[in-house]
Design an enzyme around this catalytic site. Structure first.
Site, PDB file in Angstrom:
ATOM      1  N   ARG A   1      36.016  43.994  31.119  1.00  0.00           N
ATOM      2  CA  ARG A   1      35.862  43.549  32.511  1.00  0.00           C
ATOM      3  C   ARG A   1      37.201  43.412  33.231  1.00  0.00           C
ATOM      4  O   ARG A   1      37.350  42.586  34.136  1.00  0.00           O
ATOM      5  CB  ARG A   1      35.083  42.227  32.585  1.00  0.00           C
TER       6      ARG A   1
ATOM      7  N   SER B   1      26.255  38.335  36.252  1.00  0.00           N
ATOM      8  CA  SER B   1      26.659  37.481  35.132  1.00  0.00           C
ATOM      9  C   SER B   1      27.821  36.590  35.567  1.00  0.00           C
ATOM     10  O   SER B   1      28.817  37.082  36.083  1.00  0.00           O
ATOM     11  CB  SER B   1      27.090  38.326  33.938  1.00  0.00           C
TER      12      SER B   1
ATOM     13  N   GLU C   1      33.324  35.549  35.622  1.00  0.00           N
ATOM     14  CA  GLU C   1      33.405  37.000  35.808  1.00  0.00           C
ATOM     15  C   GLU C   1      33.554  37.405  37.275  1.00  0.00           C
ATOM     16  O   GLU C   1      34.396  38.246  37.598  1.00  0.00           O
ATOM     17  CB  GLU C   1      32.176  37.675  35.194  1.00  0.00           C
TER      18      GLU C   1
END
Length: 306
Positions: A180, A230, A301
């Site tokens: 990520r 998320s 995130e």
């Protein structure tokens, strides 16, 4: 912040401009306060020109694609926003009757690109069929799902370098992809377009993957409700955040109008009128409980703008 002369110049170069817009109308979370200006460049040249003009005048700015991975303060914000909404052109180049190189501008819908290529029998982006957001955001954060990530299919990316005002090409190695993350998050480069490499495959096999991934997403994620996707990164491969939060008895727990999803505890949803404070308070509460129980520090995130 933006003078009348600059407005006229930006408009002449191909930018639509809106003033005092609430960002909640531009995000999947439906949370976000007003910004002085949102610029909508209609071409990459207009986008580069707008970036150049803002940098030259030291005007702070942020980039927004489809607004699916953002948590934004509902207070007035003191920066300009550039939207990639109209940067949705694509080019296709076949190689050896088996491979396809696709160049997609930063505003192209990631899920739409996945379906388009899959329907033509090209494999590699099936994992992205249900990922909301744009190509720019997907590459920026190395988005992934079901065992696939953007780094698996990216060849190179064209960027604008904020340090010297030049357009450059970064190959996959230059992008320093991680879980990520990418070098784009360091803030020196603005993504303009990306080239992907796809492989020819059996249409039946591709469609089977699409059906599987789409079904799993609908069954397990609250994709019909406002959220930022998320909320937490997985801290290590064998630590499943959603399952952990559920095991702590927090599924459905709310602060204000922000709620840990009853469908998937890795998501926080907006029940209708959630505030930025509601969301941040809920995030901090979960982080504290997980830290106390497992001695694990969760990282958020989505990007947070305030």
């Amino acid at each position: 912040m933006i003078s009348e002369d600059l407005k006229l110049s930006l408009y002449a170069e191909g930018c639509d401009i809106k003033q005092n817009e609430f960002l909640k109308y531009y995000t999947s979370f439906r949370i976000g306060g007003p910004v002085p200006y949102i610029l909508f460049p209609k071409t990459l040249n207009a986008f580069v020109n707008a970036l150049s003009q803002l940098v030259k005048r030291d005007i702070p700015f942020r980039i927004i694609g489809q607004g699916t991975n953002l948590i934004i303060s509902d207070e007035p914000l003191k920066f300009v926003v550039l939207s990639t909404k109209y940067l949705n052109k694509m080019n296709f180049e076949e190689k050896n009757n088996m491979d396809l190189i696709v160049e997609a501008q930063s505003g192209v819908s990631l899920s739409a690109l996945s379906f388009l290529l899959s329907e033509d029998g090209y494999s590699g982006l099936e994992f992205a069929c249900g990922i909301p957001g744009s190509v720019g955001g997907g590459v920026y954060m190395n988005a992934g799902a079901y065992g696939g990530e953007m780094k698996d299919v990216v060849l190179e990316t064209t960027v604008y370098d904020l340090r010297d005002g030049k357009v450059k090409t970064l190959n996959k190695g230059d992008l320093e992809f991680g879980y990520r993350t990418s070098i784009l998050q360091e803030g020196s480069f603005i993504l303009l377009s990306t080239k992907f490499l796809l492989k020819k495959d059996e249409l039946k096999r591709i469609k089977s993957k699409l059906i599987d991934f789409s079904t799993r997403r609908w069954e397990k994620q609250p994709i019909d409700l406002p959220s930022a996707g998320s909320i937490f990164k997985r801290p290590k491969p064998d630590f499943f955040v959603g399952t952990t939060i559920e095991n702590l008895g927090l599924k459905g727990f709310s602060i204000g109008e922000a709620q840990i999803s009853t469908k998937h505890a890795g998501f926080i949803i907006n029940k209708g009128n959630a505030t930025f404070k509601d969301v941040i308070s809920l995030i901090e509460y979960v982080k504290r409980i997980v830290k106390d129980k497992y001695n694990v520090d969760l990282q958020v995130e989505p990007e947070i703008w305030k």
